[in-house]
Scaffold this active site. Structure first.
Site, PDB file in Angstrom:
ATOM      1  N   HIS A 106       0.817  -1.213   0.000  1.00 49.56           N
ATOM      2  CA  HIS A 106       0.000   0.000   0.000  1.00 49.56           C
ATOM      3  C   HIS A 106       0.852   1.266   0.000  1.00 49.56           C
ATOM      4  O   HIS A 106       0.406   2.321  -0.428  1.00 49.56           O
ATOM      5  CB  HIS A 106      -0.925   0.025   1.219  1.00 49.56           C
ATOM      6  N   HIS A 131       5.788   6.671   6.396  1.00 52.47           N
ATOM      7  CA  HIS A 131       5.357   6.191   5.089  1.00 52.47           C
ATOM      8  C   HIS A 131       4.812   7.374   4.299  1.00 52.47           C
ATOM      9  O   HIS A 131       4.702   8.484   4.822  1.00 52.47           O
ATOM     10  CB  HIS A 131       4.309   5.084   5.223  1.00 52.47           C
ATOM     11  N   HIS A 133       1.976   9.004   1.159  1.00 55.13           N
ATOM     12  CA  HIS A 133       0.785   8.931   0.324  1.00 55.13           C
ATOM     13  C   HIS A 133       0.960   9.919  -0.825  1.00 55.13           C
ATOM     14  O   HIS A 133       1.495  11.010  -0.639  1.00 55.13           O
ATOM     15  CB  HIS A 133      -0.476   9.281   1.119  1.00 55.13           C
ATOM     16  N   HIS A 150       3.915  10.641   6.616  1.00 55.81           N
ATOM     17  CA  HIS A 150       3.400  10.456   7.964  1.00 55.81           C
ATOM     18  C   HIS A 150       4.491   9.876   8.857  1.00 55.81           C
ATOM     19  O   HIS A 150       4.953   8.750   8.636  1.00 55.81           O
ATOM     20  CB  HIS A 150       2.195   9.519   7.956  1.00 55.81           C
ATOM     21  N   THR A 215      -5.953   6.473   8.595  1.00 51.92           N
ATOM     22  CA  THR A 215      -6.464   6.753   7.257  1.00 51.92           C
ATOM     23  C   THR A 215      -6.566   5.481   6.418  1.00 51.92           C
ATOM     24  O   THR A 215      -6.828   5.551   5.217  1.00 51.92           O
ATOM     25  CB  THR A 215      -5.583   7.783   6.522  1.00 51.92           C
TER      26      THR A 215
END
Length: 266
Positions: A106, A131, A133, A150, A215
């Site tokens: 992910h 990580h 996004h 994050h 999230t």
């Protein structure tokens, strides 16, 4: 620019952390920001960012994910114009630490080794993982950044502080080279390296702070968010290297549902 560390404060948190935190994956006992997820003895339900298991359907994928729809304090959110609340106070006591990086399907997770301590409002937190996004999950008055990072921290009692940092295209930032190199490897097994956590954060202390959730499934609430308002710069080649591995791995913004967002300029 080359960002350095210093200042940020967050309110106390009440979410317990058990075991080692892993990045945005419900495939282990703990999930993206450290909340207890499905049991390690069960097979967690598959979720995704597109198709029939996308964010709009997370709650129907598994009973474990019902909070994704029923929760009233969900993340991310659209952030308002900055206000004039109390300033933040953050100090990274030791920046350079040994980490491992691996792709979990992910996102690409940097899992922290020992040694890094971030003092937030007088409480010592330890980085658990970081990580990304792409594009950003939080928006600012509707604006979305190319990347959001994050940094997930936990104190000795398991209270969580998640520091979110926006990134936009600009000057190459060498502080992120080890992480991005690990991302570009495409390895699902851990790759060891050393990063300077302090150098990965912006110097400006402007912020938003609010109480929200994971999230990713199971979307557990009780996560305290501190979003730094000043974006760092990454070279376009660095951004391209990240988005070549994962892109559109962002959850849409969620209703504020009466929550208070604290914020201040530096």
């Amino acid at each position: 620019m080359t960002p350095t560390h210093r200042s940020l404060a967050a309110a106390g948190l009440t979410l317990a952390v058990l075991g080692t935190l892993t990045a945005c994956s419900a495939a282990s006992t703990t999930t993206a920001h450290g909340t207890l997820g499905p049991s390690a003895t069960s097979s967690p339900a598959h979720w995704a960012y597109d198709g029939t298991d996308d964010p709009a359907h997370w709650a129907s994928v598994s009973d474990d994910y019902r909070t994704c729809a029923a929760g009233k304090a969900q993340s991310p959110i659209d952030l308002p114009a900055l206000g004039h609340d109390a300033p933040l106070d953050l100090d990274v006591e030791k920046g350079e630490v040994t980490e491992t990086t691996a792709d979990n399907g992910h996102t690409v997770q940097l899992t922290a080794g020992s040694g890094e301590t971030t003092v937030i409002d007088g409480t010592a937190y330890h980085l658990q993982q970081m990580h990304f996004h792409a594009p950003s999950e939080h928006t600012v008055e509707g604006k979305r950044y190319p990347v959001e990072l994050h940094f997930v921290h936990a104190d000795a009692k398991g209270h969580l502080a998640v520091v979110a940092v926006f990134a936009e295209a600009g000057a190459h930032d060498a502080a992120f080279d080890p992480y991005i190199a690990g991302a570009a490897d495409g390895e699902t097994s851990a790759r060891g390296h050393v990063v300077d956590v302090a150098a990965m954060l912006p110097t400006n202390r402007a912020y938003w702070a609010y109480d929200g959730s994971l999230t990713t499934p199971p979307c557990t609430e009780g996560v305290h968010w501190v979003v730094l308002a000043t974006p760092i710069e990454l070279g376009q080649d660095q951004i391209d290297a990240l988005t070549a591995v994962h892109h559109d791995n962002d959850r849409p913004t969620q209703p504020l549902d009466g929550r208070t967002v604290r914020s201040s300029t530096e």
